[in-house]
Each structure stands twice: as C-alpha cells, then as structure tokens.
Design a protein around this motif. Sequence first.
Motif, PDB file in Angstrom:
ATOM      1  N   LEU A  11       0.823  -1.215   0.000  1.00  0.00           N
ATOM      2  CA  LEU A  11       0.000   0.000   0.000  1.00  0.00           C
ATOM      3  C   LEU A  11       0.855   1.262   0.000  1.00  0.00           C
ATOM      4  CD1 LEU A  11      -2.799  -1.205   2.438  1.00  0.00           C
ATOM      5  CD2 LEU A  11      -2.883  -1.088  -0.075  1.00  0.00           C
ATOM      6  N   THR A  12       1.998   1.228   0.669  1.00  0.00           N
ATOM      7  CA  THR A  12       2.900   2.378   0.665  1.00  0.00           C
ATOM      8  C   THR A  12       3.451   2.624  -0.739  1.00  0.00           C
ATOM      9  OG1 THR A  12       3.462   2.005   2.989  1.00  0.00           O
ATOM     10  CG2 THR A  12       4.979   3.357   1.726  1.00  0.00           C
ATOM     11  N   THR A  13       3.760   1.559  -1.450  1.00  0.00           N
ATOM     12  CA  THR A  13       4.224   1.707  -2.834  1.00  0.00           C
ATOM     13  C   THR A  13       3.113   2.312  -3.699  1.00  0.00           C
ATOM     14  OG1 THR A  13       5.761  -0.132  -2.563  1.00  0.00           O
ATOM     15  CG2 THR A  13       5.207   0.494  -4.823  1.00  0.00           C
ATOM     16  N   ASP A  14       1.880   1.869  -3.497  1.00  0.00           N
ATOM     17  CA  ASP A  14       0.742   2.496  -4.200  1.00  0.00           C
ATOM     18  C   ASP A  14       0.706   3.994  -3.924  1.00  0.00           C
ATOM     19  OD1 ASP A  14      -0.101  -0.012  -5.061  1.00  0.00           O
ATOM     20  OD2 ASP A  14      -1.879  -0.068  -3.773  1.00  0.00           O
ATOM     21  N   HIS A  15       0.878   4.361  -2.666  1.00  0.00           N
ATOM     22  CA  HIS A  15       0.853   5.781  -2.290  1.00  0.00           C
ATOM     23  C   HIS A  15       1.892   6.568  -3.075  1.00  0.00           C
ATOM     24  CE1 HIS A  15      -0.867   4.750   1.996  1.00  0.00           C
ATOM     25  NE2 HIS A  15      -1.775   4.606   1.042  1.00  0.00           N
ATOM     26  N   ARG A  16       3.106   6.012  -3.180  1.00  0.00           N
ATOM     27  CA  ARG A  16       4.181   6.708  -3.905  1.00  0.00           C
ATOM     28  C   ARG A  16       3.841   6.851  -5.392  1.00  0.00           C
ATOM     29  NH1 ARG A  16       4.198   7.382   0.190  1.00  0.00           N
ATOM     30  NH2 ARG A  16       5.637   7.038   1.884  1.00  0.00           N
ATOM     31  N   GLU A  17       3.252   5.820  -5.973  1.00  0.00           N
ATOM     32  CA  GLU A  17       2.891   5.878  -7.388  1.00  0.00           C
ATOM     33  C   GLU A  17       1.834   6.950  -7.654  1.00  0.00           C
ATOM     34  OE1 GLU A  17       1.798   1.863  -8.409  1.00  0.00           O
ATOM     35  OE2 GLU A  17       3.900   1.280  -8.647  1.00  0.00           O
ATOM     36  N   VAL A  18       0.839   7.042  -6.787  1.00  0.00           N
ATOM     37  CA  VAL A  18      -0.195   8.067  -6.953  1.00  0.00           C
ATOM     38  C   VAL A  18       0.411   9.447  -6.750  1.00  0.00           C
ATOM     39  CG1 VAL A  18      -2.328   9.002  -5.962  1.00  0.00           C
ATOM     40  CG2 VAL A  18      -2.136   6.553  -6.432  1.00  0.00           C
ATOM     41  N   GLU A  19       1.297   9.590  -5.788  1.00  0.00           N
ATOM     42  CA  GLU A  19       1.948  10.882  -5.561  1.00  0.00           C
ATOM     43  C   GLU A  19       2.749  11.298  -6.790  1.00  0.00           C
ATOM     44  OE1 GLU A  19       2.875  14.458  -4.332  1.00  0.00           O
ATOM     45  OE2 GLU A  19       1.455  13.177  -3.250  1.00  0.00           O
ATOM     46  N   GLU A  20       3.391  10.349  -7.449  1.00  0.00           N
ATOM     47  CA  GLU A  20       4.135  10.656  -8.674  1.00  0.00           C
ATOM     48  C   GLU A  20       3.193  11.166  -9.766  1.00  0.00           C
ATOM     49  OE1 GLU A  20       6.760  11.382 -11.599  1.00  0.00           O
ATOM     50  OE2 GLU A  20       7.242  11.058  -9.483  1.00  0.00           O
ATOM     51  N   ILE A  21       2.032  10.559  -9.892  1.00  0.00           N
ATOM     52  CA  ILE A  21       1.041  11.039 -10.868  1.00  0.00           C
ATOM     53  C   ILE A  21       0.603  12.454 -10.500  1.00  0.00           C
ATOM     54  CG2 ILE A  21      -1.266  10.679 -11.830  1.00  0.00           C
ATOM     55  CD1 ILE A  21      -0.796   7.625 -11.364  1.00  0.00           C
ATOM     56  N   PHE A  22       0.352  12.698  -9.219  1.00  0.00           N
ATOM     57  CA  PHE A  22      -0.033  14.039  -8.782  1.00  0.00           C
ATOM     58  C   PHE A  22       1.057  15.049  -9.131  1.00  0.00           C
ATOM     59  CE2 PHE A  22      -2.979  12.587  -5.042  1.00  0.00           C
ATOM     60  CZ  PHE A  22      -3.963  12.242  -5.939  1.00  0.00           C
ATOM     61  N   ALA A  23       2.309  14.687  -8.913  1.00  0.00           N
ATOM     62  CA  ALA A  23       3.418  15.598  -9.230  1.00  0.00           C
ATOM     63  C   ALA A  23       3.457  15.904 -10.725  1.00  0.00           C
ATOM     64  CB  ALA A  23       4.749  14.989  -8.772  1.00  0.00           C
ATOM     65  N   GLN A  24       3.186  14.908 -11.560  1.00  0.00           N
ATOM     66  CA  GLN A  24       3.150  15.141 -13.005  1.00  0.00           C
ATOM     67  C   GLN A  24       2.019  16.106 -13.369  1.00  0.00           C
ATOM     68  OE1 GLN A  24       3.310  11.513 -15.420  1.00  0.00           O
ATOM     69  NE2 GLN A  24       4.288  10.488 -13.688  1.00  0.00           N
ATOM     70  N   ILE A  25       0.870  15.954 -12.724  1.00  0.00           N
ATOM     71  CA  ILE A  25      -0.252  16.863 -12.978  1.00  0.00           C
ATOM     72  C   ILE A  25       0.128  18.284 -12.580  1.00  0.00           C
ATOM     73  CG2 ILE A  25      -2.603  17.474 -12.231  1.00  0.00           C
ATOM     74  CD1 ILE A  25      -3.118  14.405 -11.978  1.00  0.00           C
ATOM     75  N   GLU A  26       0.716  18.414 -11.410  1.00  0.00           N
ATOM     76  CA  GLU A  26       1.097  19.743 -10.918  1.00  0.00           C
ATOM     77  C   GLU A  26       2.151  20.412 -11.799  1.00  0.00           C
ATOM     78  OE1 GLU A  26       0.259  19.382  -6.146  1.00  0.00           O
ATOM     79  OE2 GLU A  26       2.066  18.418  -6.935  1.00  0.00           O
ATOM     80  N   ALA A  27       2.962  19.616 -12.480  1.00  0.00           N
ATOM     81  CA  ALA A  27       4.028  20.164 -13.324  1.00  0.00           C
ATOM     82  C   ALA A  27       3.506  20.682 -14.663  1.00  0.00           C
ATOM     83  CB  ALA A  27       5.102  19.100 -13.564  1.00  0.00           C
ATOM     84  N   LEU A  28       2.303  20.271 -15.034  1.00  0.00           N
ATOM     85  CA  LEU A  28       1.738  20.698 -16.316  1.00  0.00           C
ATOM     86  C   LEU A  28       0.960  22.003 -16.149  1.00  0.00           C
ATOM     87  CD1 LEU A  28       0.450  17.266 -17.631  1.00  0.00           C
ATOM     88  CD2 LEU A  28       2.360  18.600 -18.562  1.00  0.00           C
ATOM     89  N   PRO A  29       0.907  22.811 -17.199  1.00  0.00           N
ATOM     90  CA  PRO A  29       0.157  24.064 -17.101  1.00  0.00           C
ATOM     91  C   PRO A  29      -1.348  23.817 -16.970  1.00  0.00           C
ATOM     92  CG  PRO A  29       1.153  23.814 -19.298  1.00  0.00           C
ATOM     93  CD  PRO A  29       1.566  22.634 -18.485  1.00  0.00           C
ATOM     94  N   THR A  30      -2.016  24.712 -16.288  1.00  0.00           N
ATOM     95  CA  THR A  30      -3.466  24.663 -16.157  1.00  0.00           C
ATOM     96  C   THR A  30      -4.092  24.558 -17.539  1.00  0.00           C
ATOM     97  OG1 THR A  30      -3.345  25.991 -14.162  1.00  0.00           O
ATOM     98  CG2 THR A  30      -5.477  25.939 -15.294  1.00  0.00           C
ATOM     99  N   GLY A  31      -5.075  23.673 -17.664  1.00  0.00           N
ATOM    100  CA  GLY A  31      -5.778  23.506 -18.933  1.00  0.00           C
ATOM    101  C   GLY A  31      -5.140  22.518 -19.881  1.00  0.00           C
ATOM    102  N   ASP A  32      -3.919  22.070 -19.613  1.00  0.00           N
ATOM    103  CA  ASP A  32      -3.248  21.105 -20.479  1.00  0.00           C
ATOM    104  C   ASP A  32      -4.050  19.796 -20.479  1.00  0.00           C
ATOM    105  OD1 ASP A  32      -1.436  18.931 -21.307  1.00  0.00           O
ATOM    106  OD2 ASP A  32       0.132  20.470 -21.234  1.00  0.00           O
ATOM    107  N   ARG A  33      -4.351  19.301 -21.653  1.00  0.00           N
ATOM    108  CA  ARG A  33      -5.192  18.101 -21.779  1.00  0.00           C
ATOM    109  C   ARG A  33      -4.547  16.856 -21.185  1.00  0.00           C
ATOM    110  NH1 ARG A  33      -7.775  19.641 -27.496  1.00  0.00           N
ATOM    111  NH2 ARG A  33      -9.421  20.922 -26.576  1.00  0.00           N
TER     112      ARG A  33
END
Length: 180
Positions: A11-33
């Motif tokens: 479950l901790t590994t799952d947490h890290r994977e989701v956090e990585e996805i969140f970081a990728q989202i945050e790195a993209l500009p608002t509105g980016d598809r």
Amino acid sequence: MGHGGDVIRELTTDHREVEEIFAQIEALPTGDRRRKNLADQATIELVRHSVAEEMYLYPAVRRLLPDGDAIADRETDDHARAERTMKDLEDCPADEIRFGRLMGRLMRETREHVTDEEQNLFPRLRAAADAGELEELGDKVRTAKRTAPTRPHPSAPDTPPGAGMIDRLRDALSGRGGTG
C-alpha cells in the motif's frame, strides 16, 4: 499495480505511485489536456487501492486494533469523500476551471489520508499483526487490485458485482488511463 511484500509495503508503494502522478499533474500548465489523462490514471489507481483496502485491510484493522472499528470507519469515510470527488472529475475536461479545483481537492484529501495511514495506522498494524499475517494480507490486496473496478461508484453502497470487469472493458474501448 502489484508490487510484492507485505500489505504495508504494497500500500505504501501504491501511495508513492499516486503521488508521482499528482506531481506530473502539478508540473503541467493549467488547462493542459494531459492533466485529464493523468487524472484518469490516478483515479484508476486510487479506486483499485481503496477497494483492496476496504476488502482486506480495514477488516484486519477492526479485528487487530482495540479502536479498529473507529479507525476503519474513518478511513472508509475518507474513501467515500475521495470517490465523490473522483466521480465529479470523471466528465470534467482539463480546461474547465472546475477541473483544477476538483483535482486540488482530490490531491489534498488523498495526501491527508496517506499521511494518516503511514504515520498512524501502519505502525500500529505492524505492531499488532505478525509478519505472516501481513504477507497474507499483501497477497490478498494484490489479488483484489487485479479485479477491482477502475472507476468511482459512489452511489453504490458496495461495489456492484462485475463492476471491475465492466470498467476495464470501458477503459480499453475508450483508451482511458492509457499513457498516450
């Protein structure tokens, strides 16, 4: 989706994977598809993770910890809130202002839940269960994630039978959650 090891490691590994996805989202500009595709990937992982926790982790918490019922109820309530947010995100395009608000709420809810599990629940569970039981729970969680739904179903009191198979078929036909 399946990492190996005991339930806490899984479950901790799952947490890290989701956090990585969140970081990728945050790195993209608002509105980016691409943010929408990443949000779909996060939803798929979060739904699988939540279903597995509710099937196996929380019953063990109820059984092993003196205040397990209260803890499991609180964790399940966290999941229900996140599931409603994911459902709202499901049909929201990345270029709508609402997408950013919903994504921010999902990230905040998820991060708070993860922090609570990792700092409070997991250490207590590790102290209360033996290593074999934690390994067995890890195996059960991995199996559950393979067949779990990939879409939020907040209006269903429990996951409808066959929802995982139907969700994966819909995902395959639509390309949802793909990396392209």
